[in-house]
Design a protein around this motif. Sequence first.
Motif, PDB file in Angstrom:
ATOM      1  N   LEU A   1      22.556 -30.784  -3.036  1.00 12.09           N
ATOM      2  CA  LEU A   1      21.513 -31.808  -2.941  1.00 12.09           C
ATOM      3  C   LEU A   1      20.465 -31.614  -4.031  1.00 12.09           C
ATOM      4  N   PRO A   2      19.598 -32.619  -4.273  1.00 12.85           N
ATOM      5  CA  PRO A   2      18.537 -32.456  -5.278  1.00 12.85           C
ATOM      6  C   PRO A   2      17.720 -31.192  -5.021  1.00 12.85           C
ATOM      7  N   GLN A   3      17.369 -30.504  -6.088  1.00 15.71           N
ATOM      8  CA  GLN A   3      16.731 -29.198  -5.978  1.00 15.71           C
ATOM      9  C   GLN A   3      15.212 -29.312  -5.881  1.00 15.71           C
ATOM     10  N   TRP A   4      14.683 -28.770  -4.764  1.00 12.78           N
ATOM     11  CA  TRP A   4      13.233 -28.727  -4.565  1.00 12.78           C
ATOM     12  C   TRP A   4      12.713 -27.302  -4.621  1.00 12.78           C
ATOM     13  N   VAL A   5      13.622 -26.337  -4.486  1.00 12.92           N
ATOM     14  CA  VAL A   5      13.237 -24.922  -4.516  1.00 12.92           C
ATOM     15  C   VAL A   5      14.009 -24.246  -5.634  1.00 12.92           C
ATOM     16  N   GLY A   6      13.326 -23.535  -6.506  1.00 10.10           N
ATOM     17  CA  GLY A   6      14.016 -22.818  -7.576  1.00 10.10           C
ATOM     18  C   GLY A   6      14.585 -23.786  -8.592  1.00 10.10           C
ATOM     19  N   HIS A   7      15.699 -23.376  -9.207  1.00 12.43           N
ATOM     20  CA  HIS A   7      16.332 -24.213 -10.206  1.00 12.43           C
ATOM     21  C   HIS A   7      17.821 -23.939 -10.202  1.00 12.43           C
ATOM     22  N   ARG A   8      18.572 -24.905 -10.693  1.00 19.14           N
ATOM     23  CA  ARG A   8      20.017 -24.724 -10.775  1.00 19.14           C
ATOM     24  C   ARG A   8      20.358 -23.948 -12.041  1.00 19.14           C
ATOM     25  N   LEU A   9      21.280 -23.002 -11.896  1.00 14.76           N
ATOM     26  CA  LEU A   9      21.690 -22.228 -13.062  1.00 14.76           C
ATOM     27  C   LEU A   9      22.422 -23.130 -14.056  1.00 14.76           C
TER      28      LEU A   9
END
Length: 498
Positions: free
Chosen positions: A464-472
């Motif tokens: 799902l869309p990222q609200w915490v941290g970040h996608r590698l």
Amino acid sequence: MLLWFVVLYLMVSVGIGLFAATRVHNARDFAVAGRSLPLPIVMATVFATWFGAESIFGISGTFLKEGLRGVVADPFGSSMCLILAGILFSRYLYKLNIITLGDFYRMRYNRTVEVLTTLCIVVSYLGWVAAQVKALGLLFFTVSDGAVGVEAGMVLGTALVLTYTVFGGMFSVAILDFVQMIVMLGGLLFVAWLVSGKVGGGATAVFDHASAAGKFTFFPPPDPWLWLTFLGTGITMMFGSIPQQDVFQRVTSAKSAKIALWGSVAGASLYFCFTFVPMFIAYSATMIDPATFGDLLEKNAELIVPTLVKNYTPVFAQVLFYGAVLSAIMSTASATLLAPSVTFSENIIRGLVPNLGDHQFLRVMRFSLLTFACMVLAFALYSNASIFKMVENAYKITLAGAFVPLVFGILWRRSTTQGALASIFGGLVSWVLIEVLIGEASLVPPQLIGLGVSILGMLAGSLLPQWVGHRLPGHDPHAILHHHAAAQTHHAEPEHRH
């Protein structure tokens, strides 16, 4: 004579442990033995990971009551755990040159995930180490003919294990594991051979009798709910024990990734085969004196093996048996006291006080070891759970809260911090709710529900869309981790955060 032998054996063991402690010069030596252990030592220390109180007292008693089906968690699940952990840790984590699993969680996700999974791991050790402490108390009570009470024996045993572990760390644990493995193998095999001679027809008669009694039936009847319980029990130990610091420390203490892998496989295989020896001894007891041991089976099955040895074997066999038992319990207790202490120090305290020097950090680890030992002792003194149940229940929390973020973080490049947090909270909350509200009445084991929700949380949270941290980034996350670890000045100073 028996009591004096036990005292002498304890003195020799503590002496060896303190001698090994002279090789500890920094925190990395204390935590992972300087990553210098050869194959025989790694095999011995992996074998000793599981071969403790529950292997001699707990598993044998459970086998008498429930047969092979009752021991699906241990040794079947636990042996597979050691093999799977050896593959994962040697192939993916060894090259990172980290000293705890919490370091991986931080590098792969973030500080929050590190803290949450570390707390899961540390709490899971309470029951596991308490089982070893309880067994030490039982042992001292037996060999002293009741002169040393069970509670006093627990205190004495904890103090003895602490004496060398607090100074020598993983070096003392590993060297003693090798020595104690030899004592364990020789002592228990001799007792098994001696006991089989007291059964008419020998070992063959024991196997035939157990087979006729249905003790070798492994799989449950074709009922889906029984199968879920069966699988849940095995999976709890097999997967829930993978994110464990003592397993990680023993595997990554090897001096190469290849030794880490084959030491783990060899140790797991030896453990699986050898756990059947105490089962054989216990079942032989029910054939030698059905009345006495049948009554004991109903009251306290964990006393069957020590009672058989004490009443039906000569002093020399008793000396070998109790040497083997002491070896098994002490080797497991020392490592399982060390593991959560190192984890808590590295992944909780160091994050709060990041400027600790190496020698200061070493003192912190030793103080954490003392504190955790006191907590475990208190838990063991006031818990009424059996040794086998203490061990079996220990890994439900890591199965629900730490297993999925570890394995997905290693094998799935799209896993994210948001996914890890959803996995941890979803798995733990669902497991606790089912455990508290429904408990044993649940048709599906609560920890299995926790595992399922944990997997769903990781998948949904990562996709799902990222609200915490970040996608590698899209390339291999293992390359990122390896580069990050290599950048720490070639790991020359253990006080640097990796």
